[in-house]
Motif scaffolding. Structure first.
Motif, PDB file in Angstrom:
ATOM      1  N   VAL A 149      18.626  -7.536   9.324  1.00  0.00           N
ATOM      2  CA  VAL A 149      17.255  -8.036   9.543  1.00  0.00           C
ATOM      3  C   VAL A 149      16.241  -7.059   8.964  1.00  0.00           C
ATOM      4  N   ARG A 150      16.473  -5.787   9.208  1.00  0.00           N
ATOM      5  CA  ARG A 150      15.556  -4.759   8.713  1.00  0.00           C
ATOM      6  C   ARG A 150      15.501  -4.742   7.188  1.00  0.00           C
ATOM      7  N   MET A 151      16.656  -4.893   6.543  1.00  0.00           N
ATOM      8  CA  MET A 151      16.683  -4.852   5.089  1.00  0.00           C
ATOM      9  C   MET A 151      16.126  -6.126   4.467  1.00  0.00           C
ATOM     10  N   ILE A 152      16.255  -7.260   5.151  1.00  0.00           N
ATOM     11  CA  ILE A 152      15.571  -8.470   4.672  1.00  0.00           C
ATOM     12  C   ILE A 152      14.062  -8.266   4.759  1.00  0.00           C
ATOM     13  N   HIS A 153      13.620  -7.695   5.867  1.00  0.00           N
ATOM     14  CA  HIS A 153      12.191  -7.443   6.069  1.00  0.00           C
ATOM     15  C   HIS A 153      11.623  -6.519   5.002  1.00  0.00           C
ATOM     16  N   ARG A 154      12.403  -5.531   4.605  1.00  0.00           N
ATOM     17  CA  ARG A 154      11.913  -4.533   3.651  1.00  0.00           C
ATOM     18  C   ARG A 154      12.179  -4.900   2.200  1.00  0.00           C
ATOM     19  N   ALA A 155      13.326  -5.565   1.938  1.00  0.00           N
ATOM     20  CA  ALA A 155      13.720  -5.711   0.536  1.00  0.00           C
ATOM     21  C   ALA A 155      14.460  -6.991   0.223  1.00  0.00           C
ATOM     22  N   GLY A 162      13.767  -5.972  -4.694  1.00  0.00           N
ATOM     23  CA  GLY A 162      13.287  -6.638  -3.492  1.00  0.00           C
ATOM     24  C   GLY A 162      12.217  -5.829  -2.784  1.00  0.00           C
ATOM     25  N   GLU A 163      12.377  -4.507  -2.754  1.00  0.00           N
ATOM     26  CA  GLU A 163      11.362  -3.649  -2.140  1.00  0.00           C
ATOM     27  C   GLU A 163      10.032  -3.773  -2.876  1.00  0.00           C
ATOM     28  N   LEU A 164      10.078  -3.771  -4.200  1.00  0.00           N
ATOM     29  CA  LEU A 164       8.841  -3.877  -4.977  1.00  0.00           C
ATOM     30  C   LEU A 164       8.186  -5.245  -4.789  1.00  0.00           C
ATOM     31  N   LEU A 165       9.003  -6.288  -4.689  1.00  0.00           N
ATOM     32  CA  LEU A 165       8.460  -7.631  -4.498  1.00  0.00           C
ATOM     33  C   LEU A 165       7.783  -7.759  -3.143  1.00  0.00           C
TER      34      LEU A 165
END
Length: 498
Positions: A149-155, A162-165
Motif C-alpha cells: 500500500v505504501r509503495m502504491i501511494h508513493r510510486a 512511478g515516484e516522479l509521476l
C-alpha cells in the motif's frame, strides 16, 4: 445617346466592432481551462492517493487484525533479554540470513521483531513472544500488505518513474487548488458565508457542479496541507529541497553535513552532525559503519526526515562487543528506547544505531553507540533540528495521521475521501458536458486580460518545481496550438496567461 450608368447601391453602414468578452468572464474561462487540464491529469492519481493514504493511515489498527498471531502476545511475567531473543531468532531464520534490525516493543502485549536479510537480497521479519521466547512466525518485509500500500501511494509500484509521476501529480494538484479557489472567490465575495453551502441548481449537471464547487471550497486547505507535507519526501524535488535547506542551514543543527565524527570516541562524548532527511528504506540491505554511509543506507523501516543524510560514524573497532541488551539499556537510560528500532552493526568498526520515529515529532531521536565501548558517539534530538526540519517533522506526523491519535486519523481519512469525491464529481461533470469523440475542454477566450498575477504566480511555481514548470510550458504550448488549429484568435500581445 450615352447610356446611363447603372446606379450604385447605397453605401452600407460600417460593421459594428466585435463585441469584446468582459475581462472577468475571459479570465474566468482561462482559469477554468487550466483547472480542467490540471484536474484531468490529477484525477486518477487523487483517487489512488486517497484510497492508499486512508488505508495506510489506519495501519496501527489494520495490521493487528491481519496478523494477530504475529503481532500480539499475552503478557506473562518478565520478558526475556534481547540477546536471548536474538539467539532464538537466529536459530529459526533461514540458512545464510543475517540479522539487521531489532524493533523494541512499544507496549507490553507487542511481540518482538527481528529483521533478517536473506541471501536472495530480500528481508523477512521474524516474530517472537518476548515472555516465552516462542517463535510466532515470519513475514516478508517487501510483500506485506502495508508495504505494498505504501509503495502504491508513493510510486504506483513502478519504481523511480512511478515516484516522479506521483510527484508531478502532487505539483499539479497545487494548480488545480489555486485555479479552483480563484473561480470560487467571486462567489465568496458576493455571497459571504452562503458561498460555503450548496445552492439550488437546475438539472443534474448543475447539481453535480454545485456539489463539486462546495466540496472544493471545504477541502482546499486540507488538500494544500497534504500536498505541501508530502512533497519533502518525493524523489526529485524532495532531494533538491533537502539540499536547499541544508545550504541555508535550516534543516540541520550546527556542524554541517560534512562534520567529521570523532576518530576515537570518548566516554559520554556526543558529536553532532548535519540533518537532512529522507524516508527510511524498508528492507534496505545497507550496513552501518562503512565510509560515507548515511542513515538512509541503514536497514530501518522508518526514519525521521531530518536525519536521512546524516552520516553514520564508525566505532572504535576493538574490544569485546557489547550485547544487544546492554545497548538497549544505554538507549533506555537516555529516554530513547520504547518503540524505537536498532540497526545492528555488520562489521567490527560499525556502530549500533537507535532510531526513534514516534507520533510526537519532539520525541524523534537518533543515537550512535560504539559496539565495543558503549560510548554514545552521537545523540541527535528534535531540539537540534533547524526550522525547516522541525516544520517538516510536524507536517509528516499530521500527514500520516499520527500526531493526535485517532482524531488525526479521522481528519486525514475525511480529507482523503473528500478528495476522491472531488475527483469523482469532476469526472462526472466532464462526462456530462464532453461532446462525442472530443476532449471537451472549456472554450479558449478570444481575448484575455493581462492576468499578470497569475503569470507571475505560475512562473514562480514552475521555478520552485522545475519538473512541473517544464510540463506547464508543454501544456501551454500545446494549448496554444490546439486553439490556433481551431481558429480561435490568440490573445493580444502582452495579454497572455503564461
Amino acid at each position: 445617346m450615352t447610356p446611363t450608368p447603372p446606379s450604385l447601391p447605397p453605401s452600407l453602414p460600417p460593421l459594428p466592432p466585435p463585441r469584446s468578452v468582459p475581462a472577468t468572464a475571459a479570465a474566468y474561462r482561462m482559469l477554468w481551462r487550466w483547472h480542467f487540464y490540471a484536474g484531468l491529469f490529477v484525477m486518477p492519481f487523487l483517487i489512488v492517493l486517497a484510497v492508499t493514504g486512508t488505508i495506510y493511515c489506519f495501519q496501527p489498527q489494520i495490521e493487528p487484525l491481519l496478523y494477530p498471531h504475529l503481532l500480539r502476545v499475552k503478557p506473562a511475567g518478565q520478558p526475556l533479554g534481547a540477546d536471548a531473543l536474538l539467539q532464538r531468532a537466529r536459530a529459526a531464520a533461514p540458512d545464510g540470513a543475517v540479522a539487521t534490525t531489532y524493533a523494541i516493543p512499544a507496549r507490553p502485549d507487542a511481540s518482538t521483531e527481528f529483521v533478517f536479510r536473506l541471501p536472495s537480497g530480500h528481508s523477512d521479519s521474524v516474530y517472537l513472544d518476548p515472555y516465552s521466547g516462542e517463535i510466532l512466525g515470519s513475514l516478508s518485509v517487501e510483500n506485506r500488505l502495508m508495504k505494498q500500500v505504501r509503495m502504491i501511494h508513493r510510486a504506483l509500484l513502478a519504481g523511480k518513474p512511478g515516484e516522479l509521476l506521483m510527484e508531478l501529480a502532487g505539483c499539479w494538484t497545487l494548480v488545480m487548488i489555486a485555479t479552483g479557489l480563484a473561480m470560487w472567490w467571486p462567489r465568496l465575495r458576493a455571497s459571504g458565508l452562503r458561498a460555503w453551502v450548496r445552492a439550488p441548481a437546475a438539472g443534474k449537471r448543475g447539481w453535480w457542479k454545485e456539489l463539486h464547487l462546495v466540496l472544493g471550497a471545504w477541502l482546499a486547505l486540507g488538500a494544500l496541507a497534504f500536498v505541501l507535507s508530502g512533497l519533502p519526501w518525493t524523489a526529485s524535488w524532495g532531494q533538491q529541497f533537502k539540499a536547499l535547506a541544508t545550504a541555508a542551514n535550516l534543516g540541520r543543527p550546527a556542524g554541517g553535513p560534512g562534520a567529521q565524527p570523532p576518530a576515537t570516541p570518548g566516554a559520554g562524548h556526543e558529536g553532532h552532525e548535519g540533518h537532512e532527511g529522507h524516508e527510511g528504506h524498508e528492507g534496505h540491505t545497507g550496513h552501518a559503519g562503512h565510509a560515507g554511509r548515511t542513515m538512509e543506507d541503514l536497514p530501518l523501516s522508518e526514519l525521521p526526515w531530518a536525519t536521512g543524510k546524516t552520516r553514520v560514524p564508525t566505532g572504535s573497532g576493538s574490544g569485546v562487543p557489547l550485547g544487544l541488551e546492554r545497548v538497549v539499556a544505554i538507549a533506555t537510560a537516555r529516554g530513547a528506547a520504547t518503540g524505537c528500532q536498532v540497526a545492528l552493526p555488520a562489521t567490527t568498526d560499525a556502530v549500533y544505531t537507535v532510531s526513534c520515529f514516534p507520533s510526537d515529532p519532539q520525541g524523534e531521536r537518533t543515537l550512535h553507540i560504539d559496539q565495543h565501548r558503549g560510548d554514545v558517539i552521537r545523540d541527535l534530538r528534535f531540539a537540534d533540528y533547524g526550522a525547516v526540519a522541525k516544520a517538516v517533522s510536524y507536517g509528516t506526523a499530521l500527514h500520516m495521521g499520527r500526531y493526535f491519535g485517532v482524531a488525526n486519523q479521522i481528519v486525514c481519512a475525511a480529507v482523503s475521501l473528500g478528495l476522491m469525491a472531488l475527483a469523482t464529481t469532476g469526472f462526472i461533470m466532464w462526462l456530462r458536458r464532453r461532446p462525442a469523440r472530443a476532449l471537451g475542454a472549456p472554450a479558449y477566450p478570444a481575448t484575455l486580460p493581462p492576468m499578470r498575477a497569475w503569470v507571475i504566480g505560475l512562473g514562480l511555481l514552475g521555478t520552485i518545481f522545475p519538473m512541473m514548470g517544464l510540463t506547464m510550458l508543454a501544456v501551454w504550448l500545446l494549448d496554444k496550438l490546439v486553439a490556433r488549429g481551431r481558429g480561435v484568435p490568440p490573445a493580444p500581445s502582452g495579454q497572455r496567461l503564461a
